[in-house]
Design a protein around this motif. Structure first.
Motif, PDB file in Angstrom:
ATOM      1  N   SER A  60       1.342  44.329  28.105  1.00 30.37           N
ATOM      2  CA  SER A  60      -0.084  44.177  28.415  1.00 30.37           C
ATOM      3  C   SER A  60      -0.505  45.201  29.465  1.00 30.37           C
ATOM      4  O   SER A  60       0.326  45.721  30.213  1.00 30.37           O
ATOM      5  CB  SER A  60      -0.402  42.762  28.918  1.00 30.37           C
ATOM      6  OG  SER A  60       0.170  42.539  30.194  1.00 30.37           O
ATOM      7  N   MET A  61      -1.802  45.455  29.466  1.00 27.73           N
ATOM      8  CA  MET A  61      -2.356  46.403  30.432  1.00 27.73           C
ATOM      9  C   MET A  61      -3.766  45.954  30.775  1.00 27.73           C
ATOM     10  O   MET A  61      -4.620  45.823  29.897  1.00 27.73           O
ATOM     11  CB  MET A  61      -2.365  47.817  29.853  1.00 27.73           C
ATOM     12  CG  MET A  61      -2.738  48.899  30.847  1.00 27.73           C
ATOM     13  SD  MET A  61      -2.822  50.514  30.037  1.00 27.73           S
ATOM     14  CE  MET A  61      -1.183  50.603  29.334  1.00 27.73           C
ATOM     15  N   GLU A  62      -4.014  45.712  32.049  1.00 27.55           N
ATOM     16  CA  GLU A  62      -5.321  45.269  32.510  1.00 27.55           C
ATOM     17  C   GLU A  62      -5.880  46.304  33.474  1.00 27.55           C
ATOM     18  O   GLU A  62      -5.150  46.848  34.306  1.00 27.55           O
ATOM     19  CB  GLU A  62      -5.199  43.920  33.221  1.00 27.55           C
ATOM     20  CG  GLU A  62      -6.512  43.325  33.677  1.00 27.55           C
ATOM     21  CD  GLU A  62      -6.340  41.990  34.391  1.00 27.55           C
ATOM     22  OE1 GLU A  62      -7.359  41.365  34.722  1.00 27.55           O
ATOM     23  OE2 GLU A  62      -5.186  41.588  34.614  1.00 27.55           O
ATOM     24  N   ALA A  63      -7.170  46.601  33.357  1.00 29.89           N
ATOM     25  CA  ALA A  63      -7.845  47.539  34.254  1.00 29.89           C
ATOM     26  C   ALA A  63      -8.881  46.761  35.067  1.00 29.89           C
ATOM     27  O   ALA A  63      -9.801  46.166  34.504  1.00 29.89           O
ATOM     28  CB  ALA A  63      -8.513  48.656  33.457  1.00 29.89           C
ATOM     29  N   ILE A  64      -8.725  46.772  36.388  1.00 34.51           N
ATOM     30  CA  ILE A  64      -9.531  45.922  37.263  1.00 34.51           C
ATOM     31  C   ILE A  64     -10.384  46.793  38.185  1.00 34.51           C
ATOM     32  O   ILE A  64      -9.849  47.507  39.042  1.00 34.51           O
ATOM     33  CB  ILE A  64      -8.621  45.008  38.117  1.00 34.51           C
ATOM     34  CG1 ILE A  64      -7.650  44.242  37.215  1.00 34.51           C
ATOM     35  CG2 ILE A  64      -9.453  44.063  38.962  1.00 34.51           C
ATOM     36  CD1 ILE A  64      -6.515  43.572  37.966  1.00 34.51           C
ATOM     37  N   PRO A  65     -11.720  46.760  38.042  1.00 37.51           N
ATOM     38  CA  PRO A  65     -12.577  47.552  38.929  1.00 37.51           C
ATOM     39  C   PRO A  65     -12.788  46.848  40.264  1.00 37.51           C
ATOM     40  O   PRO A  65     -13.087  45.651  40.317  1.00 37.51           O
ATOM     41  CB  PRO A  65     -13.892  47.643  38.143  1.00 37.51           C
ATOM     42  CG  PRO A  65     -13.912  46.389  37.320  1.00 37.51           C
ATOM     43  CD  PRO A  65     -12.482  46.050  37.003  1.00 37.51           C
ATOM     44  N   VAL A  66     -12.621  47.598  41.350  1.00 33.16           N
ATOM     45  CA  VAL A  66     -12.759  47.022  42.688  1.00 33.16           C
ATOM     46  C   VAL A  66     -13.582  47.954  43.569  1.00 33.16           C
ATOM     47  O   VAL A  66     -13.694  49.146  43.301  1.00 33.16           O
ATOM     48  CB  VAL A  66     -11.386  46.754  43.347  1.00 33.16           C
ATOM     49  CG1 VAL A  66     -10.653  45.635  42.648  1.00 33.16           C
ATOM     50  CG2 VAL A  66     -10.539  48.023  43.350  1.00 33.16           C
ATOM     51  N   ARG A  67     -14.139  47.378  44.637  1.00 34.51           N
ATOM     52  CA  ARG A  67     -14.957  48.144  45.575  1.00 34.51           C
ATOM     53  C   ARG A  67     -14.507  47.825  46.991  1.00 34.51           C
ATOM     54  O   ARG A  67     -14.264  46.673  47.329  1.00 34.51           O
ATOM     55  CB  ARG A  67     -16.429  47.793  45.391  1.00 34.51           C
ATOM     56  CG  ARG A  67     -17.377  48.551  46.301  1.00 34.51           C
ATOM     57  CD  ARG A  67     -18.829  48.161  46.056  1.00 34.51           C
ATOM     58  NE  ARG A  67     -19.321  48.660  44.771  1.00 34.51           N
ATOM     59  CZ  ARG A  67     -19.807  47.897  43.803  1.00 34.51           C
ATOM     60  NH1 ARG A  67     -19.841  46.582  43.946  1.00 34.51           N
ATOM     61  NH2 ARG A  67     -20.259  48.435  42.682  1.00 34.51           N
ATOM     62  N   ILE A  68     -14.405  48.878  47.840  1.00 33.98           N
ATOM     63  CA  ILE A  68     -13.976  48.688  49.225  1.00 33.98           C
ATOM     64  C   ILE A  68     -14.724  49.674  50.119  1.00 33.98           C
ATOM     65  O   ILE A  68     -14.755  50.873  49.826  1.00 33.98           O
ATOM     66  CB  ILE A  68     -12.439  48.853  49.352  1.00 33.98           C
ATOM     67  CG1 ILE A  68     -11.995  48.855  50.809  1.00 33.98           C
ATOM     68  CG2 ILE A  68     -11.967  50.122  48.676  1.00 33.98           C
ATOM     69  CD1 ILE A  68     -12.126  47.515  51.473  1.00 33.98           C
ATOM     70  N   PRO A  69     -15.325  49.197  51.221  1.00 33.98           N
ATOM     71  CA  PRO A  69     -16.031  50.118  52.120  1.00 33.98           C
ATOM     72  C   PRO A  69     -15.059  50.966  52.944  1.00 33.98           C
ATOM     73  O   PRO A  69     -13.920  50.584  53.197  1.00 33.98           O
ATOM     74  CB  PRO A  69     -16.821  49.175  53.049  1.00 33.98           C
ATOM     75  CG  PRO A  69     -16.711  47.820  52.449  1.00 33.98           C
ATOM     76  CD  PRO A  69     -15.486  47.796  51.614  1.00 33.98           C
ATOM     77  N   LEU A  70     -15.533  52.139  53.359  1.00 32.01           N
ATOM     78  CA  LEU A  70     -14.798  52.945  54.313  1.00 32.01           C
ATOM     79  C   LEU A  70     -15.114  52.460  55.726  1.00 32.01           C
ATOM     80  O   LEU A  70     -16.187  51.883  55.977  1.00 32.01           O
ATOM     81  CB  LEU A  70     -15.183  54.415  54.198  1.00 32.01           C
ATOM     82  CG  LEU A  70     -14.408  55.266  53.186  1.00 32.01           C
ATOM     83  CD1 LEU A  70     -14.656  54.790  51.763  1.00 32.01           C
ATOM     84  CD2 LEU A  70     -14.796  56.734  53.320  1.00 32.01           C
ATOM     85  N   LYS A  71     -14.180  52.669  56.637  1.00 30.83           N
ATOM     86  CA  LYS A  71     -14.444  52.392  58.039  1.00 30.83           C
ATOM     87  C   LYS A  71     -15.628  53.254  58.491  1.00 30.83           C
ATOM     88  O   LYS A  71     -15.791  54.383  58.039  1.00 30.83           O
ATOM     89  CB  LYS A  71     -13.218  52.727  58.882  1.00 30.83           C
ATOM     90  CG  LYS A  71     -11.989  51.886  58.569  1.00 30.83           C
ATOM     91  CD  LYS A  71     -10.774  52.398  59.324  1.00 30.83           C
ATOM     92  CE  LYS A  71      -9.535  51.605  58.968  1.00 30.83           C
ATOM     93  NZ  LYS A  71      -8.303  52.153  59.604  1.00 30.83           N
ATOM     94  N   GLN A  72     -16.431  52.719  59.388  1.00 33.93           N
ATOM     95  CA  GLN A  72     -17.638  53.412  59.814  1.00 33.93           C
ATOM     96  C   GLN A  72     -17.351  54.826  60.295  1.00 33.93           C
ATOM     97  O   GLN A  72     -18.044  55.786  59.918  1.00 33.93           O
ATOM     98  CB  GLN A  72     -18.321  52.618  60.937  1.00 33.93           C
ATOM     99  CG  GLN A  72     -19.635  53.206  61.409  1.00 33.93           C
ATOM    100  CD  GLN A  72     -20.719  53.148  60.337  1.00 33.93           C
ATOM    101  OE1 GLN A  72     -20.834  52.161  59.621  1.00 33.93           O
ATOM    102  NE2 GLN A  72     -21.528  54.203  60.235  1.00 33.93           N
TER     103      GLN A  72
END
Length: 372
Positions: A5-17
């Motif tokens: 199996s292969m799953e592709a998971i989109p994620v979002r993360i902010p950069l440090k200020q």
């Protein structure tokens, strides 16, 4: 061993200020990634990362997720992850481009192969050719000159010996920023600049003329990608050393850069090149023509940065000792997605000697940051 199996998971993360980036491409305040979770029939789980930036590579999290799950996964499930030549060939047969998505799949394959063998990836690539701790440069954004000056001083105090300054925005500001940084860091710290292809020929000529007294060691991607002829003219006229980045994604590009004599060094990294195997092949070709390479960054997260480190540690022609690159991406982001992150201490990044990529993704934490 077979991929099941292969799953592709989109994620979002902010950069440090304090690490948010400004360049010729605009502002980069938040990163978006696609994390690949690959499983095999004997229970191994491998991780990969597609470090996508639409303004840079043309890839998006939605496109990368779709092409991984809808196009690549159906032709790869059932393959042996050891057989990366077949996996790469199948992806080549159904799609062009999509380098970071391809690289994420290859990373996940290397991860499970390494775990199954009980060895880190760099050992599977022939062993380490340099220490597992490397010294990085720091890429300073296209900030106001006073801000750039203050941050450069702090970076030197933290131990950085090479500062790269982003240019390619406003010509007057570019010149003022670089001069401010040179003044702040003194004459003994190496200074490079990176236009990200944002200069026109006339802008480049203006800036390079006015920066002639700044002792700029390398000019990275001064002109638009693919503009080999004008880049060569710029190199010849100003006697500058050019580092190619955006103009080098595949084998044809590296051949043309060398044939057209328009670079002195090339930036390579697994994501941009579609995987470690292709990146190493390009580094070897460059070595045959006496062109040194270094490692670049697309502000990778933990998984992508680990793959970069295995590439650097195992590839002789990634000459970071003389042309420092950067594997600092995780330190730009607000938190880590792995249980034991790479050790990043000032200018130094250390790769562990544990099996596979050497980092274990916290998939429960990933689930909390999925893009819906």
């Amino acid at each position: 061993m077979k991929i099941t199996s292969m799953e592709a998971i989109p994620v979002r993360i902010p950069l440090k200020q304090e690490r948010r980036m400004i360049s010729a491409l605009g502002r980069h305040d938040v990163s978006e990634f696609v994390l690949v979770r690959l499983t095999t029939d004997d229970g191994f789980i491998g991780a990969g990362e597609a470090t996508v930036t639409a303004r840079w590579s043309g890839e998006t999290v939605w496109g990368a997720q779709a092409i991984i799950e809808k196009l690549f996964a159906p032709i790869i499930i059932g393959c042996d992850p050891h057989d990366m030549a077949t996996i790469s060939g199948r992806m080549d047969a159904v799609s062009v481009g999509n380098w970071f998505a391809r690289a994420a799949i290859e990373m996940a394959c290397w991860d499970v192969v390494g775990k199954a063998a009980g060895k880190p990836i760099y050992e599977l690539l022939g062993g380490a050719v340099r220490p597992l701790t490397i010294r990085n440069r720091f890429s300073l954004g296209a900030y106001e000159p006073d801000v750039a000056r203050q941050r450069a001083q702090k970076l030197v105090a933290a131990g950085f010996q090479t500062i790269k300054v982003k240019v390619g925005t406003d010509v007057t500001q570019d010149v003022a920023r670089v001069k401010a940084v040179r003044e702040a860091i003194g004459d003994d710290i190496e200074l490079t600049i990176d236009a990200n292809g944002g200069w026109s020929v006339s802008d480049a000529a203006t800036c390079l003329t006015q920066l002639a007294d700044c002792n700029v060691a390398l000019v990275e991607q001064p002109l638009a990608r693919g503009d080999y002829a004008q880049t060569k003219k710029l190199r010849d006229e100003f006697g500058i050393r050019i580092l190619a980045d955006e103009s080098c994604f595949d084998d044809v590009h590296v051949h043309e850069l060398i044939e057209q004599q328009c670079c002195d060094a090339i930036t390579l990294y697994p994501g941009k090149q579609g995987g470690i195997v292709k990146a190493r092949s390009m580094a070897a070709f460059a070595a045959e023509h006496s062109i040194p390479c270094t490692i670049g960054s697309n502000l990778e997260w933990d998984v992508g940065a680990a793959a970069m480190m295995h590439f650097v540690v195992s590839t002789a022609n990634i000459q970071i000792e003389t042309i420092p690159g950067d594997c600092l991406g995780p330190s730009y982001h607000e938190f880590s997605i792995v249980r034991e992150p790479l050790l990043i201490d000032g200018p130094f990044t250390t790769l562990p000697s544990t099996p596979g990529l050497g980092v274990e993704v916290d998939w429960k934490l990933v689930a909390e940051h999925v893009i819906r």
